[in-house]
Write an enzyme that holds these catalytic residues in place. Structure first.
Site, short mmCIF file in Angstrom:
data_model
loop_
_atom_site.label_atom_id
_atom_site.label_comp_id
_atom_site.label_asym_id
_atom_site.label_seq_id
_atom_site.Cartn_x
_atom_site.Cartn_y
_atom_site.Cartn_z
N GLU A 280 0.83 -1.20 0.00
CA GLU A 280 0.00 0.00 0.00
C GLU A 280 0.87 1.26 0.00
O GLU A 280 0.56 2.25 -0.68
CB GLU A 280 -0.92 0.00 1.23
CG GLU A 280 -2.30 0.57 0.95
CD GLU A 280 -3.32 0.13 1.98
OE1 GLU A 280 -4.13 -0.75 1.66
OE2 GLU A 280 -3.30 0.64 3.11
N GLU A 363 -15.83 -11.99 3.48
CA GLU A 363 -14.68 -11.63 2.64
C GLU A 363 -14.07 -12.85 1.93
O GLU A 363 -13.61 -12.74 0.79
CB GLU A 363 -13.62 -10.94 3.48
CG GLU A 363 -12.43 -10.42 2.69
CD GLU A 363 -11.33 -9.82 3.57
OE1 GLU A 363 -11.03 -10.40 4.63
OE2 GLU A 363 -10.77 -8.79 3.19
#
Lengths: 583, 159
Positions: A280, A363
C-alpha cells in the site's frame, strides 16, 4: 461548562452537570439502575421501561435512561412497587420471547436472561404469544432470528445512525412490529455490509454470528489436513475479556493456545499487515510521485467498508487501494510461499483465521481473487467470541498457559503490523513506511499521535520530505460521508484533493470494536483495547514494516518487490459496483 | 424494461411536485397508493434513490400505516364489519365462512386476484348488523347461508 444542578437520589444530595440523566447521576450514589434497551454507545430509545424510577411529588414514573436530573428533584430508585413493576415489564417481554435459552447463541451472555435471573422469575405470568418469523442465515456472517427480538431498537440505531447502512428497520407497528430488512427480503439481498455491529449490540439472541466452531473442530481432527491458523491484531487485546481481563495483550498465550487446540502452524495476521503496508505504501508512493492513479488513496483492509463502497460510493473505486486485507494476504501466502518452502501440498492446508470481525466470513468468498492460491485462500473464519467458546469447550486453562512464539515464516511482525487493529493504525503504519519509500529516511518520531484516538474523523498533516501529506481517518461508516464529500466537492470545483490518503474502518474504534468482539463494548473499553495494541507496538524493537527481516526475506525469495507481477496476482484485488438491493 | 421507464417518469413528476415540501414522502406515497392501489416495490426503490431516502425508511412508513399496501388489491374488496354490534350478531361466523369459501386470510387477496378480504371496524349501519360490504355495496343482516350466493354473483361477473 454546563451549569451544575443539585438534586437528591434516595435521600442523598448530589451535584451533577445539567443534562446528566438520572441513570448516570445515580451511579454517584452507588446505584446501577437496571436497564435493558439502553446501550452506552447509543442515544436512549426508552423502549423497554425497566429503568423506571419515582420522583417525589409526582405520580408518574420516569425512565432514568432518558430523563435528565432537574434542580431540586428527589428521586427514588427502588422500593417494593418499583421492583414489582420492573418484574412485570420483564414478564411481559418474556411473554413474546421464546424460552430457547439453553439452545441459544447468547446463552449465558444474554442481557434479558440475566435480568430474568436477577429478578428471580420462575414462572410464566402471562401466556406466551410467539410470532412465527423465519430465521435468516443468508449473509453467512450474522444470523437474524426475529422471534428473539425484544424491539429495543439498538441494532436499528447502529445500522442506521452509526453505520449509515440502513439494512435494518422496524416494520409494521404495535403487536406486529418486527425487525427486518426493507420488505421481507433476506439480509444478503439488502444493503447489509456484514459489519456485525447489530450482533455486538443486540441484548438477546436475535442477531448472532454464524457459528463455525464445529467446522473448525472437524478439520482439526482430520489426519489428512494440515491445519494452520492466524490471529488478527485486535483479537489479542480482547480475548482476555472472556476470562475477566480488560486491555491485556494475550499474543503469546494465544500462540500456545492455538497449538494446543491442534493447529500445526500458528501464524500472525500482523505479519501480513506488514506485507499490506509494503504494497500500500508503494501504491501511495506511485500515486503521489508518478500520478499513476488519482489521489487520495483509500485503504481497503476492512471488508465491510469495501462492501459499503461497492454499494454506496462506487465513484471512489479508482481511489481504492487494490491491495487485499492482511487476512487474505496471509491466507494466500500460507498456501503458496509457506507451502512451497515447507513442501506441503496446498490442497491439504486448511487456513483458519481468528478475527474480531463477522465480515471476514463474507470476505473469504467475496470475489475470484480470494482464490488466488488456486484454493479458497481462507477456509474458516472464527470471530473472537467463537474462539472464546472453543477454549472453554477444550477445557484449556487459558490464563495459565505458557508464553510461546508464532511459527516462522508468517509469524514475526513489526510494531506497525499490530496497530492495524485500532482506528488510525493502518494510516500510521503506512505513513511510517511511505515516508521511508519517498525520502529514503525513517521518521524521527515514530508515533503519529494525531491519527490515534476515538474521534470519528481525524484529519492531520504529516511532513514527508518537505511535502505536507494530508490524511483523514474515519471509523464508524456514518463518518465516511463527510470525508468523501470533501473529496467530491474538490473534484467538482476542479481543486486539489483535500487529502492524499484516507483510512476507513467500518466499526467504531476500528477492528478492536469489531462486530465479532466480546459483548458490551464501550468507548472506555475500546480505548483500553487500542492501548494494548499501542503498547505492543512501542515495546517492539522493529516498528517499521519495511524493516521486518521476514518481510525482506519474503520479497527476496518469493515476491521480488512490492507491486511486482506476482504481488499483483496474489496480493491484489479489484472492485465493482454492487446493487444496494438485490430484490 | 418498458414498464420501468414508465415508473421512472411517473416518479419523477411526483418528486418534482413535492420535492421542496415538508412531509413529501408520505404525500408521494399517497399518490402512488391512489393510482396503483398499492405501492409497487420497483416504485419504492425508484423513489428511494430520487428522494435519497433509504428504502428501509420508506418501508417503515408504508408498513406503519394501514392505508398503504404492498401487494396489488383484489378486484373486489370484501369488508366485514367487526364493530360491537356486528360482532355480537355473528360477524366472526361470517368471516369464517368467507375464509372457507375463498381460501383467503384476513388482509389478503385470493390467489386468482379476484377478492380481497378486510376486517373493518364499524361501517356506520349498526341497525343492519351483521354487515358485509363488497365494492361499496352494503349487505345487511347477512346470514351465514347467504354468503355463498352473494359471492357467487361476483364470481359469475368474472366469468
Amino acid at each position: 461548562m454546563a451549569k451544575a444542578i443539585k438534586a437528591k437520589i434516595n435521600g442523598i444530595l448530589l451535584r451533577v452537570p445539567e443534562g446528566t440523566t438520572i441513570l448516570d447521576a445515580a451511579k454517584q450514589v452507588q446505584i446501577k439502575i437496571p436497564t435493558l434497551c439502553k446501550h452506552p454507545d447509543l442515544v436512549a430509545s426508552a423502549s423497554c421501561g425497566i429503568c423506571i424510577v419515582k420522583v417525589k411529588g409526582s405520580n408518574k414514573m420516569l425512565r432514568a435512561c432518558c430523563t435528565p436530573l432537574e434542580e431540586g428533584m428527589e428521586i427514588i430508585t427502588h422500593d417494593p412497587e418499583i421492583v414489582e413493576i420492573r418484574r412485570t415489564v420483564i414478564e411481559l417481554i418474556l411473554s413474546n420471547h421464546p424460552n430457547d435459552c439453553l439452545k441459544c447463541g447468547r446463552n449465558n451472555a444474554c442481557e434479558l436472561q440475566k435480568l430474568t435471573a436477577d429478578f428471580g422469575i420462575k414462572t410464566e405470568s402471562f401466556p406466551q404469544t410467539l410470532r412465527d418469523l423465519p430465521i435468516d442465515t443468508s449473509t453467512k456472517a450474522v444470523d437474524l432470528d426475529p422471534k428473539k427480538c425484544i424491539l429495543c431498537g439498538r441494532c436499528v440505531h447502529v445500522c442506521q445512525d452509526i453505520q449509515d447502512v440502513w439494512a435494518l428497520s422496524f416494520l409494521e407497528r404495535g403487536m406486529h412490529t418486527r425487525i427486518s430488512p426493507a420488505g421481507d427480503i433476506q439480509l444478503a439481498d439488502s444493503p447489509c455490509v456484514k459489519c456485525g455491529q447489530c450482533s455486538a449490540h443486540c441484548p438477546t439472541g436475535a442477531f448472532v454470528e454464524q457459528d463455525h466452531t464445529a467446522r473448525a473442530w472437524q478439520v482439526l481432527q482430520d489426519p489428512e489436513k494440515y491445519c494452520v491458523v492466524q490471529i488478527a491484531p485486535a483479537v489479542r487485546a480482547s480475548i482476555g475479556e472472556a476470562f475477566g481481563y480488560t486491555g491485556k495483550n494475550f499474543t503469546r498465550k494465544l500462540y500456545a493456545l492455538l497449538r494446543r487446540l491442534g493447529f500445526q502452524a500458528v501464524f500472525d495476521t500482523n505479519f501480513a499487515a506488514d506485507v499490506t503496508i509494503m504494497e500500500e505504501a508503494s501504491e501511495f508512493e506511485e500515486r503521489l510521485l508518478k500520478g499513476t492513479k488519482p489521489l487520495p488513496l483509500i485503504t481497503t483492509c476492512c471488508p465491510s467498508w469495501v462492501d459499503f463502497m461497492e454499494k454506496f460510493h462506487t465513484d471512489m473505486i479508482d481511489h481504492f487501494s487494490s491491495c487485499k486485507s492482511p487476512h487474505e494476504i496471509l491466507g494466500v501466502l500460507s498456501k503458496t510461499y509457506y507451502a512451497q518452502k515447507n513442501k506441503i501440498d496446498p490442497a491439504k492446508i486448511v487456513m483458519v483465521s481468528i478475527m474480531p470481525c463477522t465480515s471476514k466470513k463474507y470476505e473469504v468468498s467475496r470475489s475470484d481473487e480470494m482464490f488466488a492460491s488456486g484454493f479458497q485462500d481462507i477456509d474458516i473464519v472464527l470471530c473472537t467470541r467463537e474462539l472464546a467458546r472453543m477454549i472453554k469447550q477444550a477445557g484449556i486453562d487459558f490464563e495459565s498457559l505458557p508464553d510461546e512464539e508464532s511459527d516462522s515464516i508468517l509469524g514475526e511482525y513489526s510494531g506497525a503490523g499490530v496497530i492495524f487493529g485500532a482506528t488510525g493504525g493502518v494510516m500510521e503504519a503506512a505513513l511510517r513506511t511511505a515516508h521511508y519509500f519517498i525520502t529514503g529516511k525513517d521518521l524521527k518520531k515514530v508515533d503519529l499521535e494525531s491519527v490515534r484516538g476515538l474521534k470519528g474523523v481525524k484529519e492531520t498533516e504529516v511532513d514527508v520530505g518537505g511535502k505536507k501529506v494530508r490524511v483523514a481517518v474515519a471509523h464508524g461508516l456514518a463518518n465516511v460521508e463527510y470525508v468523501l464529500n470533501k473529496v467530491r466537492r474538490a473534484k467538482k470545483e476542479g481543486k486539489e484533493a483535500p487529502y492524499h490518503f484516507i483510512e476507513v474502518m467500518a466499526c467504531p474504534g476500528g477492528c478492536i470494536g469489531g462486530g465479532g468482539q466480546p459483548y458490551m463494548v464501550t468507548d472506555e473499553l475500546r480505548a483500553k483495547r487500542a492501548q494494548a495494541l499501542y503498547e505492543d507496538d512501542a515495546a517492539k524493537e522493529i516498528r517499521f514494516s519495511h524493516q521486518n527481516p521476514y518481510i525482506k526475506r519474503l520479497y527476496d525469495e518469493f515476491l521480488e518487490k512490492p507491486l511486482s507481477e506476482k504481488s499483483h496476482k496474489l496480493l491484489h484485488t479489484t472492485y465493482k459496483a454492487r446493487p444496494t438491493y438485490r430484490k | 424494461m418498458e414498464e420501468k421507464k414508465v415508473f421512472t417518469s411517473e416518479i419523477k413528476n411526483l418528486v418534482d411536485k413535492w420535492k421542496d415540501k415538508e412531509g413529501n414522502l408520505i404525500m408521494i406515497l399517497h399518490e402512488i397508493q391512489n393510482h396503483h392501489g398499492y405501492v409497487p416495490r420497483e416504485l419504492a426503490l425508484e423513489l428511494s434513490s430520487m428522494l435519497e431516502v433509504p428504502l428501509a425508511r420508506i418501508y417503515e412508513v408504508i408498513t406503519f400505516y394501514n392505508f398503504f399496501k404492498l401487494s396489488p388489491p383484489g378486484k373486489h374488496r370484501i369488508s366485514v364489519c367487526m364493530g360491537t354490534a356486528c360482532y355480537l350478531k355473528g360477524a366472526p361466523e361470517i368471516i369464517k365462512e368467507i375464509k372457507n369459501i375463498l381460501h383467503v386470510e384476513e388482509g389478503r387477496t385470493t390467489q386468482d386476484g379476484n377478492f380481497h378480504l378486510d376486517v373493518v371496524r364499524c361501517l356506520g349501519c349498526c341497525g343492519l348488523a351483521p354487515v358485509v360490504m363488497i365494492d361499496g355495496k352494503v349487505y345487511g343482516k347477512v346470514k351465514k347461508q347467504e354468503i355463498m350466493d352473494i359471492i357467487s354473483t361476483y364470481v359469475k361477473e368474472e366469468e
